[in-house]
Motif scaffolding. Sequence first.
Motif, PDB file in Angstrom:
ATOM      1  N   ALA A 153       7.557  72.082  29.597  1.00  0.00           N
ATOM      2  CA  ALA A 153       8.087  72.652  30.836  1.00  0.00           C
ATOM      3  C   ALA A 153       7.345  73.937  31.206  1.00  0.00           C
ATOM      4  O   ALA A 153       7.054  74.193  32.380  1.00  0.00           O
ATOM      5  N   HIS A 154       7.014  74.739  30.211  1.00  0.00           N
ATOM      6  CA  HIS A 154       6.285  75.978  30.478  1.00  0.00           C
ATOM      7  C   HIS A 154       4.854  75.695  30.955  1.00  0.00           C
ATOM      8  O   HIS A 154       4.354  76.366  31.866  1.00  0.00           O
ATOM      9  N   ILE A 155       4.204  74.715  30.361  1.00  0.00           N
ATOM     10  CA  ILE A 155       2.843  74.371  30.797  1.00  0.00           C
ATOM     11  C   ILE A 155       2.856  73.922  32.256  1.00  0.00           C
ATOM     12  O   ILE A 155       1.969  74.293  33.045  1.00  0.00           O
ATOM     13  N   GLU A 156       3.875  73.154  32.632  1.00  0.00           N
ATOM     14  CA  GLU A 156       3.963  72.692  34.017  1.00  0.00           C
ATOM     15  C   GLU A 156       4.072  73.874  34.980  1.00  0.00           C
ATOM     16  O   GLU A 156       3.444  73.877  36.055  1.00  0.00           O
ATOM     17  N   LEU A 215      -4.781  69.935  29.119  1.00  0.00           N
ATOM     18  CA  LEU A 215      -5.918  69.316  29.791  1.00  0.00           C
ATOM     19  C   LEU A 215      -5.562  68.944  31.224  1.00  0.00           C
ATOM     20  O   LEU A 215      -6.354  69.116  32.153  1.00  0.00           O
ATOM     21  N   GLU A 216      -4.354  68.438  31.416  1.00  0.00           N
ATOM     22  CA  GLU A 216      -3.900  68.065  32.744  1.00  0.00           C
ATOM     23  C   GLU A 216      -3.698  69.294  33.634  1.00  0.00           C
ATOM     24  O   GLU A 216      -3.912  69.240  34.847  1.00  0.00           O
ATOM     25  N   ALA A 217      -3.327  70.417  33.018  1.00  0.00           N
ATOM     26  CA  ALA A 217      -3.059  71.631  33.780  1.00  0.00           C
ATOM     27  C   ALA A 217      -4.329  72.271  34.305  1.00  0.00           C
ATOM     28  O   ALA A 217      -4.297  72.977  35.321  1.00  0.00           O
ATOM     29  N   LEU A 218      -5.447  72.026  33.644  1.00  0.00           N
ATOM     30  CA  LEU A 218      -6.700  72.684  34.001  1.00  0.00           C
ATOM     31  C   LEU A 218      -7.535  71.811  34.933  1.00  0.00           C
ATOM     32  O   LEU A 218      -7.391  70.589  34.951  1.00  0.00           O
ATOM     33  N   PRO A 219      -8.434  72.423  35.701  1.00  0.00           N
ATOM     34  CA  PRO A 219      -9.408  71.617  36.445  1.00  0.00           C
ATOM     35  C   PRO A 219     -10.227  70.758  35.486  1.00  0.00           C
ATOM     36  O   PRO A 219     -10.356  71.083  34.296  1.00  0.00           O
ATOM     37  N   ALA A 220     -10.790  69.692  35.988  1.00  0.00           N
ATOM     38  CA  ALA A 220     -11.486  68.727  35.141  1.00  0.00           C
ATOM     39  C   ALA A 220     -12.732  69.279  34.472  1.00  0.00           C
ATOM     40  O   ALA A 220     -13.244  68.669  33.530  1.00  0.00           O
TER      41      ALA A 220
END
Length: 577
Positions: A153-156, A215-220
């Motif tokens: 939840a925090h990463i989101e 990984l999903e939170a960051l740009p590719a």
Amino acid sequence: MQQRKNRKRFVPIGIALAGIAALAIPSAAVAAPGDVTVQYEESAGVIANPERGFYDHTETHYRADGSGYVPLNRAEIEAFRTEGVTQILRVFYLEKFVNTPTLDPEFLALVQADYDTAREAGISVITRFAYVQGGAWPYEPPHGDAPLDIVLAHIEQLTPILRANADVIPVVQNGLIGLWGEGYYTDHFVADPANPGVVTEEDWANRSAVTDALLEALPADRSVQVRTMLSKQKLLDVPTGAAGAITPAQAHDGSDISRVGHHNDCFLAAPDDWGTFLSDPIELDQEYLEADSKYVPIGGETCNVNPPRSEWASASAEMARYNYSYLNRDYNKDVLNTWGAEGIEETAQRLGYRFVMTESTLSADDGGATQISVDVRNDGWAAPYNPRTAVLVLEGDMGRFEVPFDGNDDARLWMPGTTTTLTASFAGIPDGEYRAYLALPAGDAGTSVDAPLAIQAVSDDPRFAIQTANVDTWDPATGLNALGQTVTIGAAAPVVTPAPVDPADPAPEVPAPAAPGAAPGNVAPVVSGDDTTDARDPLANTGSESSPLGLAVAAAVAMLIGTGALVALRRRQSQLS
């Protein structure tokens, strides 16, 4: 005496030939056919280049009562650059939120303000989030970190900030699990917190879920670093040893294997770096890291004096073997001090990339410059791990042009110990005279389209561009590396045949030169492939300001003028005799 007579006799002929040359050659002549090579002197200094080198450790807290947050100080971190340091590690401790899934807006605003400060100071922020620090040894449970659902939840909630500020975030460390965010002493990611060395398959799946979320939170094009090689192997279900590592074909392709790197926070501490190398035999993980580190970010810190392995000879060999890009200069100083001043200096020079221009060659034919090549050697221990495209910049008569190289322009593939040749041609560049530069600007074109914060990226900030390790080539105001080559494309000015001038007449007015990029008078610049010409140009019917026919016409006129002057002079000499 005879020599003097001969000299007097040839003066008129010399005058005539000088007249021909002055009239036939444009003010900026076509470059002579052939090659011009410039060689560059290597600098011995430490270069304050982005995303490499020693870093300074910083941390801040957000405790249950909202206390403990110490914002970054711009003047303090800006001063790091004078010491050759361009990045910090920032650990954000989330003590207040260990049992709640919702982060305070005030906390998020403080994090954003820190990234703003770093950007203003020209500093990058290696980022880690964690919930708790370790106290005095021994470490006993409960340790105080958060369960998986709260972590996710925090990463989101952190995702918009991470994406919006990726231009100053070179890499994110996995964090979030265990003391200091290093994944070992944890209440929720092992079956038995009292026995943290035993990690079940379910525990590995939970750990991998955290890495996946980051990984999903960051740009590719941004990576996540994990604390052990086994963490990446479990995430990707690959074996240890060189066979499980990333291949050249997978490098920088946006896949998970290309975006997961490593941070070793007990570098050189023991044979296994206190649980960092976990394979049996240990050589398998060592071979894995050696192969994997060529294309993913590697860094860390020392933590224990362990001679002879922690001494300079071994330390430098391992940083080269594992392609280290960065290292903590604050810890452990007992280890670093054993390297001596020369060892520290070399480490500051060679962590990450160190690009040295060796020479450039400008090629030309009768029509002017045709192409340029630049040789760049990497004397560092690694290559850049974030996008970095080299480009040729031309500045001169007709403005500024960015010319792509024909290949080899991805600096992430300029491997340590190799020399890369860059070649560019000048097709489509307007005729004129230009100064040539090698540019390696930051690769961040802008912020994520779905980021709510309008943050200006650093792609045009010269502090985030790469300076080559050369003497007298760097322009800190523009972030360009001067090649010392003058590129003359075509002819810079038309040939004009002047009308005869009576010596008694006043000198004709000379119009002021046009501003760079502007056409003379009201004549539009000639576009390649356009048949339009200027009726006022005496060479317009040749189709080129510097065509062979035009030059021949001008030369013939000049020859007639010169010959006429010669005949008149001889008549005068005859009359006097």
